[in-house]
Motif scaffolding. Sequence first.
Motif, PDB file in Angstrom:
ATOM      1  N   ILE A   1       0.838  -1.203   0.000  1.00 47.81           N
ATOM      2  CA  ILE A   1       0.000   0.000   0.000  1.00 47.81           C
ATOM      3  C   ILE A   1       0.869   1.248   0.000  1.00 47.81           C
ATOM      4  N   ASP A   2       1.963   1.209   0.745  1.00 49.65           N
ATOM      5  CA  ASP A   2       2.790   2.408   0.874  1.00 49.65           C
ATOM      6  C   ASP A   2       3.480   2.766  -0.444  1.00 49.65           C
ATOM      7  N   THR A   3       3.695   1.760  -1.319  1.00 50.90           N
ATOM      8  CA  THR A   3       4.325   2.069  -2.605  1.00 50.90           C
ATOM      9  C   THR A   3       3.374   2.839  -3.521  1.00 50.90           C
ATOM     10  N   ARG A   4       2.082   2.617  -3.375  1.00 52.02           N
ATOM     11  CA  ARG A   4       1.102   3.331  -4.194  1.00 52.02           C
ATOM     12  C   ARG A   4       0.591   4.588  -3.499  1.00 52.02           C
ATOM     13  N   LEU A   5       0.482   4.517  -2.215  1.00 54.24           N
ATOM     14  CA  LEU A   5       0.008   5.642  -1.423  1.00 54.24           C
ATOM     15  C   LEU A   5       1.063   5.937  -0.350  1.00 54.24           C
ATOM     16  N   PRO A   6       1.701   7.073  -0.411  1.00 56.43           N
ATOM     17  CA  PRO A   6       2.750   7.384   0.576  1.00 56.43           C
ATOM     18  C   PRO A   6       2.166   7.552   1.976  1.00 56.43           C
ATOM     19  N   ARG A   8       3.197   6.575   5.003  1.00 52.95           N
ATOM     20  CA  ARG A   8       4.069   7.044   6.089  1.00 52.95           C
ATOM     21  C   ARG A   8       4.317   8.545   6.014  1.00 52.95           C
ATOM     22  N   ASP A   9       4.482   9.053   4.806  1.00 58.34           N
ATOM     23  CA  ASP A   9       4.671  10.494   4.660  1.00 58.34           C
ATOM     24  C   ASP A   9       3.423  11.269   5.082  1.00 58.34           C
ATOM     25  N   ALA A  10       2.256  10.752   4.715  1.00 59.22           N
ATOM     26  CA  ALA A  10       1.015  11.425   5.082  1.00 59.22           C
ATOM     27  C   ALA A  10       0.822  11.438   6.602  1.00 59.22           C
ATOM     28  N   ARG A  12       3.205  11.153   8.871  1.00 58.59           N
ATOM     29  CA  ARG A  12       4.247  12.000   9.444  1.00 58.59           C
ATOM     30  C   ARG A  12       3.883  13.479   9.310  1.00 58.59           C
ATOM     31  N   GLU A  13       3.342  13.854   8.164  1.00 56.65           N
ATOM     32  CA  GLU A  13       2.950  15.250   7.963  1.00 56.65           C
ATOM     33  C   GLU A  13       1.784  15.634   8.870  1.00 56.65           C
ATOM     34  N   ALA A  14       0.812  14.711   9.013  1.00 60.01           N
ATOM     35  CA  ALA A  14      -0.347  14.995   9.862  1.00 60.01           C
ATOM     36  C   ALA A  14       0.065  15.180  11.318  1.00 60.01           C
ATOM     37  N   PHE A  15       1.052  14.409  11.772  1.00 55.47           N
ATOM     38  CA  PHE A  15       1.477  14.507  13.165  1.00 55.47           C
ATOM     39  C   PHE A  15       2.320  15.755  13.415  1.00 55.47           C
ATOM     40  N   ARG A  16       3.067  16.192  12.424  1.00 51.38           N
ATOM     41  CA  ARG A  16       4.007  17.290  12.635  1.00 51.38           C
ATOM     42  C   ARG A  16       3.441  18.649  12.281  1.00 51.38           C
TER      43      ARG A  16
END
Length: 271
Positions: A1-6, A8-10, A12-16
Amino acid sequence: IDTRLPLRDAVREAFRKPQPVYVRWPHILGILAFVVFLFQGVTGMFLAFYYQPSPDAAYESFLIITRDVHLGWYLHQMHGWGSHILIGLLLLRLCRVFFHRAYRSPRELVWILGVLLTLAAIYLGITGSALPWDQESYWSFTRCTETIRQLPVLGAIFGFFIGGYDMGRFVLPRLYVLHIMALPILMMVLFYFHFATIRRIGLSRMSDKTVPERPLYPDHLLNLLTILVLLFGIILTLSVLLPSLTTGQADAYTSYPGAMPPWYMLPALGM
């Protein structure tokens, strides 16, 4: 899933990414109402495992929930009190927005969505109040329908969805479908647009000071956890100290003395 939809980045951005501090008066009312709505969904799901939405079996299944199921009476009381608290929070939020004039440009849509959310929550409470199908709930719902049918527009809409105002055998299944499917989905959609609009145009300012921003973790999550503990403590306390009692199976030929619509319908009853 992460290869098609980033993913972890999403995350990480939501938390920061800093967000406005909702957990401060009076902005706390909206997030409180949403948390109570989610709580109602969880408790209602457990009650739906045992409830049978037919006039012949509704009261018996209600007795099974409150008498035989482990902690079933507790879930029923919490669900009932959660309904009152949800409607109270939404009404209080409407009053806050009105008296602070937070309905003016560019916040007109926030006000409209808030009104629709409150009406949907009231309909949700009315449809759920009849489901136990005991004397008090039956006659209280009857008084509600007598009141609602006199209201312009809203009365006609409500009558259309429940198939009229006669307490026939098909009313209870329709109320059940409205209560567990149609109205919750409508409220989820309204909550989404409500919070999306607020995120876009920002929180209303009660003074000249700007609303501070904090990251989601740990500030917002810790504040939300504090709210949850306080809120659940209030609901649990009310469920133990002020429980609703069963009044026997509904009887269409024996009126229950003193049956009145719920408190949130009293203004409409007075009019």
